[in-house]
Design an enzyme around this catalytic site. Sequence first.
Site, PDB file in Angstrom:
ATOM      1  N   TRP A  13       0.817  -1.225   0.000  1.00  0.00           N
ATOM      2  CA  TRP A  13       0.000   0.000   0.000  1.00  0.00           C
ATOM      3  C   TRP A  13       0.852   1.277   0.000  1.00  0.00           C
ATOM      4  CZ3 TRP A  13      -4.339  -1.111   4.204  1.00  0.00           C
ATOM      5  CH2 TRP A  13      -5.211  -2.086   3.707  1.00  0.00           C
ATOM      6  N   LYS A  14       2.153   1.125   0.204  1.00  0.00           N
ATOM      7  CA  LYS A  14       3.041   2.302   0.267  1.00  0.00           C
ATOM      8  C   LYS A  14       2.481   3.313   1.295  1.00  0.00           C
ATOM      9  CE  LYS A  14       4.500   1.208  -4.346  1.00  0.00           C
ATOM     10  NZ  LYS A  14       5.051   1.633  -5.611  1.00  0.00           N
ATOM     11  N   HIS A 100      13.026  -2.112  -1.074  1.00  0.00           N
ATOM     12  CA  HIS A 100      12.165  -1.618  -2.166  1.00  0.00           C
ATOM     13  C   HIS A 100      12.889  -0.445  -2.839  1.00  0.00           C
ATOM     14  CE1 HIS A 100       8.886   0.305  -4.281  1.00  0.00           C
ATOM     15  NE2 HIS A 100       8.239  -0.854  -4.200  1.00  0.00           N
ATOM     16  N   GLU A 102      11.949   2.318  -3.804  1.00  0.00           N
ATOM     17  CA  GLU A 102      11.631   3.652  -3.269  1.00  0.00           C
ATOM     18  C   GLU A 102      12.411   3.924  -1.988  1.00  0.00           C
ATOM     19  OE1 GLU A 102       7.356   3.248  -3.296  1.00  0.00           O
ATOM     20  OE2 GLU A 102       7.393   3.254  -5.487  1.00  0.00           O
ATOM     21  N   GLY A 237       1.581  -2.607  -6.193  1.00  0.00           N
ATOM     22  CA  GLY A 237       1.390  -1.303  -5.554  1.00  0.00           C
ATOM     23  C   GLY A 237      -0.006  -0.775  -5.830  1.00  0.00           C
ATOM     24  N   GLY A 238      -0.124   0.077  -6.864  1.00  0.00           N
ATOM     25  CA  GLY A 238      -1.371   0.783  -7.185  1.00  0.00           C
ATOM     26  C   GLY A 238      -2.618  -0.099  -7.157  1.00  0.00           C
TER      27      GLY A 238
HETATM   28  P1  PGA Z   1       3.031  -0.589  -8.819  1.00  0.00           P
HETATM   29  O1  PGA Z   1       4.086  -0.730  -7.629  1.00  0.00           O
HETATM   30  O2  PGA Z   1       2.240  -1.868  -8.878  1.00  0.00           O
HETATM   31  O3  PGA Z   1       2.180   0.598  -8.449  1.00  0.00           O
HETATM   32  O4  PGA Z   1       3.820  -0.370 -10.072  1.00  0.00           O
HETATM   33  C1  PGA Z   1       4.792  -1.911  -7.418  1.00  0.00           C
HETATM   34  C2  PGA Z   1       5.728  -1.770  -6.233  1.00  0.00           C
HETATM   35  O5  PGA Z   1       6.306  -0.683  -6.064  1.00  0.00           O
HETATM   36  O6  PGA Z   1       5.927  -2.715  -5.458  1.00  0.00           O
END
Ligand code: PGA
Length: 258
Positions: A13-14, A100, A102, A237-238
């Site tokens: 979910w970030k 990750h 990020e 993610g999204g």
């Molecule tokens: P995303 O992110 O599905 O939004 O591309 C994947 C992730 O960062 O794990």
Amino acid sequence: MKKSHQKLIIGNWKMNPTTQSAAKRLFGEIKKGVTRLDNVVVGIAPPSVYLSDLARIRSGSKAVALCAQNAHWEKTGAHTGEISIPMVKDLDVQYVIIGHSERRAKGVTDEAVHKTLQAVLKSGLTAIVCVGERRRDAHGNHFSFVEAQVRAALSGIPKAKLAHVVIAYEPIWAIGTEATAIPADVHEMKLFIQKVLSRLYDRSYAYKVRILYGGSVHAKNAESLLVEGTVKGFLIGGASLKPQEFIEIVKTAKKHGA
Ligand code: PGA
């Protein structure tokens, strides 16, 4: 069913959603949609402030595992802003995402990834180690980039621990972009990572490491990425913030589970 045969679908979910009630609602919808799956493990990695509430909602149900988006390798101490592995373990967390892209972009080094992996494995939890190139080029430098990340993370990790290691191949250019990697390239990178692992360990142990794909996975491309990409699951993610879409992906994994 053997762990190495199960598909693994993890929602990251970030830094979402913005309220506790929205997090509980989202988790509840996902939990309701994915009950009784034995060939797929579903996990959710919420922001850590929601873990405690979601652990309560989850209690009694094995349908959705909890994951941490990050954890520090030290158990306690002067590390402002960090959370430790014993803390998340105490909240029922079973998986910890490590490195990750990020977080790597914010300064997490290969060395930190390695130390965290050691600590996660020592605690008995399962680690999801993220690797992936920033860009691809005609010279194939993305392979050496990923190889270096895999080697740095795993060097010195005993083979007996490999069943608790998952590698998520997440090309940075495909994260949050709609530019998903093509299944044939995902398949090629999966084979390459397995080759790197079999240089580090006996083949039979190397193949215990489950390899996932992440980067703009959604309901429409999930099937081809699983079947042609030959990965064991996804880090999402999204699409993990859209319960119906996430559940669709889980159902696709169930269809193609072992
Ligand atoms: P995303 O992110 O599905 O939004 O591309 C994947 C992730 O960062 O794990």
